[in-house]
Design a protein around this motif. Sequence first.
Motif, PDB file in Angstrom:
ATOM      1  N   ASN A  22       0.816  -1.218   0.000  1.00 14.98           N
ATOM      2  CA  ASN A  22       0.000   0.000   0.000  1.00 14.98           C
ATOM      3  C   ASN A  22       0.847   1.265   0.000  1.00 14.98           C
ATOM      4  OD1 ASN A  22      -2.527  -1.361   0.016  1.00 14.98           O
ATOM      5  ND2 ASN A  22      -2.191  -1.819   2.175  1.00 14.98           N
ATOM      6  N   LEU A  23       1.909   1.241  -0.772  1.00 16.15           N
ATOM      7  CA  LEU A  23       2.793   2.401  -0.898  1.00 16.15           C
ATOM      8  C   LEU A  23       2.627   3.005  -2.282  1.00 16.15           C
ATOM      9  CD1 LEU A  23       6.014   0.866   0.677  1.00 16.15           C
ATOM     10  CD2 LEU A  23       4.364   2.388   1.777  1.00 16.15           C
ATOM     11  N   VAL A  24       2.988   4.267  -2.383  1.00 18.31           N
ATOM     12  CA  VAL A  24       2.905   4.979  -3.650  1.00 18.31           C
ATOM     13  C   VAL A  24       4.292   5.503  -3.994  1.00 18.31           C
ATOM     14  CG1 VAL A  24       1.898   6.964  -4.833  1.00 18.31           C
ATOM     15  CG2 VAL A  24       0.533   5.661  -3.200  1.00 18.31           C
TER      16      VAL A  24
ATOM     17  N   GLN B 126       3.471  12.341   5.840  1.00 12.61           N
ATOM     18  CA  GLN B 126       2.480  11.282   5.996  1.00 12.61           C
ATOM     19  C   GLN B 126       2.204  10.976   7.469  1.00 12.61           C
ATOM     20  OE1 GLN B 126       2.878   7.795   3.505  1.00 12.61           O
ATOM     21  NE2 GLN B 126       3.921   9.000   1.940  1.00 12.61           N
ATOM     22  N   GLN B 127       3.143  11.332   8.330  1.00  7.49           N
ATOM     23  CA  GLN B 127       2.965  11.149   9.772  1.00  7.49           C
ATOM     24  C   GLN B 127       2.417  12.411  10.442  1.00  7.49           C
ATOM     25  OE1 GLN B 127       3.527   8.153  11.284  1.00  7.49           O
ATOM     26  NE2 GLN B 127       3.838   7.454   9.189  1.00  7.49           N
ATOM     27  N   GLY B 128       2.086  13.421   9.611  1.00  4.17           N
ATOM     28  CA  GLY B 128       1.536  14.660  10.142  1.00  4.17           C
ATOM     29  C   GLY B 128       2.588  15.657  10.594  1.00  4.17           C
ATOM     30  N   ILE B 129       3.834  15.398  10.285  1.00  2.38           N
ATOM     31  CA  ILE B 129       4.928  16.307  10.658  1.00  2.38           C
ATOM     32  C   ILE B 129       5.275  17.129   9.422  1.00  2.38           C
ATOM     33  CG2 ILE B 129       7.277  16.474  11.547  1.00  2.38           C
ATOM     34  CD1 ILE B 129       6.814  13.606  12.715  1.00  2.38           C
ATOM     35  N   VAL B 130       4.852  18.367   9.421  1.00  2.00           N
ATOM     36  CA  VAL B 130       5.069  19.220   8.255  1.00  2.00           C
ATOM     37  C   VAL B 130       5.805  20.487   8.672  1.00  2.00           C
ATOM     38  CG1 VAL B 130       3.071  18.362   6.989  1.00  2.00           C
ATOM     39  CG2 VAL B 130       2.803  20.286   8.534  1.00  2.00           C
ATOM     40  N   GLY B 131       6.302  21.192   7.688  1.00  2.00           N
ATOM     41  CA  GLY B 131       6.934  22.475   7.943  1.00  2.00           C
ATOM     42  C   GLY B 131       8.422  22.396   8.237  1.00  2.00           C
TER      43      GLY B 131
END
Length: 112
Positions: free
Chosen positions: A36-38, A59-64
């Motif tokens: 299930n990877l892209v 993808q883990q919600g760690i942005v910026g």
Amino acid sequence: EQEEHNIQVALAQTAKDADARKVARDTLNRRARLHNLVIKETGGDGHCLQYSVQDQLAQQGIVGQTMQVLRTAMTAFIGDKAEYFQQFLTAEEHESKAWKGLLADIRHSVGN
């Protein structure tokens, strides 16, 4: 006549290389789908490692995270795990000066 032969040999090798790349790409795509990877394309600017880490963090919600913050953290991580990462290097790259140069390249490469 010899020049034409050389051209034909080069064209045949190019076709073989293209076929091998297609097989590798198709195999990688199938493996990614199984998990299930892209697979995502990155800009060909030499920063694929940083882009892949940035994508995984997002993808883990760690942005910026800026590229420089990522490079600094990655350099520290790779440096701390030198024994593991050095298995992917040539004998010349294992030498202390070359290893330090590779880490410096990761940390100080120019980009976003």
